[in-house]
Each structure stands twice: as structure tokens, then as C-alpha cells.
Design an enzyme around this catalytic site. Structure first.
Site, PDB file in Angstrom:
ATOM      1  N   ASP A  62       0.837  -1.188   0.000  1.00  0.00           N
ATOM      2  CA  ASP A  62       0.000   0.000   0.000  1.00  0.00           C
ATOM      3  C   ASP A  62       0.884   1.254   0.000  1.00  0.00           C
ATOM      4  OD1 ASP A  62      -1.717   2.096   0.683  1.00  0.00           O
ATOM      5  OD2 ASP A  62      -2.932   0.815   2.001  1.00  0.00           O
ATOM      6  N   SER A 129      -6.839  14.421 -13.276  1.00  0.00           N
ATOM      7  CA  SER A 129      -8.106  14.188 -13.976  1.00  0.00           C
ATOM      8  C   SER A 129      -8.703  15.504 -14.434  1.00  0.00           C
ATOM      9  CB  SER A 129      -9.062  13.507 -12.999  1.00  0.00           C
ATOM     10  OG  SER A 129     -10.384  13.555 -13.491  1.00  0.00           O
ATOM     11  N   TYR A 154     -13.931  12.811  -4.680  1.00  0.00           N
ATOM     12  CA  TYR A 154     -12.911  12.288  -5.595  1.00  0.00           C
ATOM     13  C   TYR A 154     -12.227  13.437  -6.341  1.00  0.00           C
ATOM     14  CZ  TYR A 154     -11.020  10.725 -10.038  1.00  0.00           C
ATOM     15  OH  TYR A 154     -10.214  10.566 -11.131  1.00  0.00           O
ATOM     16  N   LYS A 158      -8.156  15.110  -6.254  1.00  0.00           N
ATOM     17  CA  LYS A 158      -7.230  15.400  -7.366  1.00  0.00           C
ATOM     18  C   LYS A 158      -6.799  16.866  -7.323  1.00  0.00           C
ATOM     19  CE  LYS A 158      -6.997  11.261  -9.089  1.00  0.00           C
ATOM     20  NZ  LYS A 158      -5.753  10.484  -8.966  1.00  0.00           N
ATOM     21  N   PHE A 181      -8.896  12.863 -19.507  1.00  0.00           N
ATOM     22  CA  PHE A 181     -10.323  13.020 -19.763  1.00  0.00           C
ATOM     23  C   PHE A 181     -10.969  11.637 -19.560  1.00  0.00           C
ATOM     24  CE2 PHE A 181     -11.131  17.441 -20.470  1.00  0.00           C
ATOM     25  CZ  PHE A 181      -9.841  17.905 -20.320  1.00  0.00           C
ATOM     26  N   ASN A 201     -19.519   1.727 -12.775  1.00  0.00           N
ATOM     27  CA  ASN A 201     -19.977   3.106 -12.644  1.00  0.00           C
ATOM     28  C   ASN A 201     -19.820   3.835 -13.958  1.00  0.00           C
ATOM     29  OD1 ASN A 201     -20.405   3.224  -9.728  1.00  0.00           O
ATOM     30  ND2 ASN A 201     -18.210   2.850  -9.612  1.00  0.00           N
TER      31      ASN A 201
END
Ligand code: UD1
Length: 341
Positions: A62, A129, A154, A158, A181, A201
Site C-alpha cells: 500500500d 483528472s 474524488y 485530485k 479526460f 460506474n
């Protein structure tokens, strides 16, 4: 013989990480991989082996764990760059479990930067993102557009990560942040692709699973947006094009003379495609029906966003090669392979 440059890839068993590892091998790099399999399993690692015929060094662990990362970096002394893909990416899950997202996505970047500093590693490629823009004032959006309030935890992770990169860069780092994108598609060999855990999702895996009759029908979230057909508009980019951009970004870092550097690049096609257009294209390309219904808007969705990729085209000498049709065909070939159709 060309010397192979060793690079460390976190999140290497995930969708984008695994495709990038293949392109790294193709370009003569030696990827060393990390994943903790929290949102992935070993399937894509087998795909990497099948495509490249190569074996590789893999560490299971991790990136929030300093001791684990210190152990990896103490064994892998001559890294030319680190590519940090490891993160959670489900918008809906981030709304339900915000602390888990902040801890994992922000925490792992901080841990990685601490350990990099300790081991004198200074080159990093970060997976950002387009979500950092929120709903931009004008599209196509370019890298200098201001960040609007993130629509989800989320997205906020970023934005925070990019802020952290701005703040640490002066401490001797050379960093590239790549704003993806909408990555779609699969490796043309059908040996690698997206493997969502549970119900997807994202749009394209939902389309391919519906086509494969794993799902009854697709719900298109909203047809009353201010767009030509009423559905949302996105910039869908083939995952292999996205992967290749990482190799170009590393080359850019290698060429850069300055001792510290932070650059951000949009990775998109520059073309907006609507959700309904994508569903229609899928039928045209594959000849397979995708039953769908129109549902309500999904909370947190941005109406339309597509990116201006000019900066990456110029400075990274990179352009997308695959079309939307290629992406959909490859995604379908992958879905058929994993379903045994
Ligand atoms: C989002 C994030 C992106 C993130 C990605 C990873 C934003 C603006 N973008 O992309 O940064 O990297 O998730 O998960 O937050 N749709 C349907 N039916 C479905 C699924 C999706 O109609 O079953 C529609 C959505 O409403 C959206 C489009 O398809 O308009 C694309 O959705 P999706 O694939 O989930 O990606 P984004 O939400 O654009």
C-alpha cells in the site's frame, strides 16, 4: 544494447497502470510494479505477461505505508522515474465514503513524496483528472483554466494533490501532472481492459456488459442537458493513447534542464462526444444492440467537458491515434474475451 531504464509504477494492476506498463516495455523501459489489489486483482498482470512475453518485479503493498515504500525504494535504487497511478476513482463511492478517499488519494501521494525525498528520487508522473476543472466556463478547456469547486470528494482529492505538487516542487522535484479526460477501450490484443468490481460506474463498461447481457439495460443519466441531443458530452480517449502519453511525459522530464519543474497536461482528443452518440456508435461498430432507457440526471455530473490537448501535442510530441470506433471495438473484444463469448 540499449540500457533499460528502470521506472516504478504504482497501481500497476489497474486499468490505466497496466496499459502503461505495456507501453513502457514497448519503449525499452524496465517497469517495477506496485499494487495492493484493493480495487484490482492479478488478471491484468497476466495480460501484461501475455502481451509482452516479459516477466517483471512486483511488490504487493500500500502506498500509504511508509515502511513498505521505503523498503521498495531501498531495493530499487536506480529509478529514472516514478509513475503514481494508485488511487481510488469512483465518484459515487467518494460521496458515500469521503474520508476513505481523502486518506487514500491524498495520503498516498504525501507518503510517496516523503519517501522519494528520503531516497533522493525526484521525478514523478502523477495521474490527475479533468475533474479538477469542475464545469469550466469555456470548452475545450485548457490547462490554464481555473479550478471550479470540485463536484465530488474524488474530484477534490485530485485538486488537493495538484496543490500539494505545486507546494513541494521547489524542494527539488520534477513533476508532470496528467489530466485524463475519459479513458475508454482496451488493448487491441484483447489481453487487457477494464475490470470493474461489481456493477460498473463508468459508461463504456456498462455498455459492454449490457451488450454481453450481464446487465439488462443501460440507463442514460439525463437527456435534458443543454447539449444538441440532451445527453452529457465527454472527451473519450483510447486507453492505449493515454498510456503512450506517459512515456512521452517521461521523455519530456528527461530532456528538461531545469532542476525543478511542474507541468500539467490535458490528455484528451479535443473532441466532445455525447453519451447517446457513443451508444449509437457502439451499435454501428459491433452490430450488437444495447437496450437503454433514459433516467434522471446523475448527481455530480458535469454537463459537458472536453479538453484542448494542444499543449501535450506540442511539448510531448503526442497525438491520439485511435478513433472512438476503435475504442468501442476494442472494449467489446475485451468484454467478449472475459465472458467467453
Ligand atoms: C468521472 C470523472 C473523472 C473520473 C472518472 C473515473 C467527472 C467530471 N469525471 O468521469 O474525472 O476519472 O469518473 O471514474 O467527475 N453515464 C450514463 N450511464 C451510466 C454511466 C455513465 O449515462 O451507466 C453517463 C454519465 O452520466 C456521464 C457519462 O456517461 O455523462 C460518462 O460517465 P462516466 O463514464 O462515469 O465518467 P465521468 O463521470 O465523465
Amino acid at each position: 544494447m540499449m540500457e533499460r531504464k528502470k521506472v516504478l509504477v504504482t497501481g500497476a494492476a489497474g486499468y490505466i497502470g497496466a496499459h502503461t506498463v505495456v507501453e513502457l516495455f514497448n519503449s525499452g523501459y524496465e517497469p517495477v510494479m506496485i499494487d495492493n489489489f484493493s480495487k484490482s486483482d492479478k488478471t491484468l498482470l497476466s495480460g501484461i505477461r501475455a502481451i509482452t512475453g516479459k516477466d517483471f518485479k512486483f511488490y504487493e503493498g500500500d502506498c500509504n505505508d511508509n515502511i513498505f515504500l521505503e523498503n521498495v525504494l531501498s531495493q530499487e535504487r536506480e529509478l529514472s522515474c516514478i509513475l503514481h497511478f494508485a488511487a481510488f476513482k469512483s465518484v459515487g463511492e467518494s460521496v458515500a465514503q469521503p474520508l476513505m478517499y481523502y486518506k487514500n488519494n491524498v495520503g498516498s501521494l504525501i507518503t510517496l513524496l516523503e519517501v522519494m525525498k528520503k531516497f533522493n528520487q525526484n521525478k514523478l508522473i502523477f495521474s490527475s483528472s479533468c475533474t479538477v476543472y469542475g464545469q469550466p466556463d469555456s470548452i475545450p478547456v485548457n490547462e490554464s483554466a481555473p479550478f471550479k469547486r470540485a463536484e465530488s470528494p474524488y474530484g477534490a482529492t485530485k485538486q488537493m494533490c495538484e496543490r500539494i505538487l505545486e507546494d513541494v516542487v521547489g524542494n527539488g522535484f520534477k513533476i508532470i501532472s496528467l489530466r485524463y479526460f475519459n479513458p475508454i477501450g482496451a488493448h487491441p490484443s484483447a489481453q487487457l481492459g477494464e475490470l470493474p468490481v461489481g456493477a460498473p460506474n463508468n459508461l463504456v463498461p456498462y455498455i459492454t456488459q449490457t451488450a454481453a447481457k450481464v446487465r439488462n439495460k443501460l440507463t442514460v443519466f439525463g437527456n435534458d442537458y443543454n447539449t444538441p441531443d440532451g445527453s452529457c458530452i465527454r472527451d473519450f480517449i483510447h486507453v492505449v493513447d493515454l498510456a503512450v502519453a506517459h512515456v512521452r511525459a517521461m521523455e519530456f522530464l528527461d530532456r528538461a534542464q531545469s532542476p525543478t519543474l511542474l507541468e500539467t497536461f490535458n490528455l484528451g482528443t479535443g473532441v466532445g462526444v455525447s453519451v447517446l452518440e457513443l451508444v449509437n456508435e457502439f451499435k454501428k461498430v459491433t452490430n450488437v444492440e444495447v437496450p437503454f432507457t433514459i433516467g434522471p440526471r446523475r448527481p455530480g455530473d458535469v454537463e459537458k467537458v472536453y479538453g484542448d490537448p494542444t499543449k501535450a501535442n506540442k511539448l510531448l510530441d503526442w497525438k491520439t491515434k485511435y478513433s472512438i470506433q476503435d475504442s468501442l471495438l476494442h472494449a467489446w473484444q475485451w468484454e467478449k474475451k472475459i465472458r467467453g463469448i
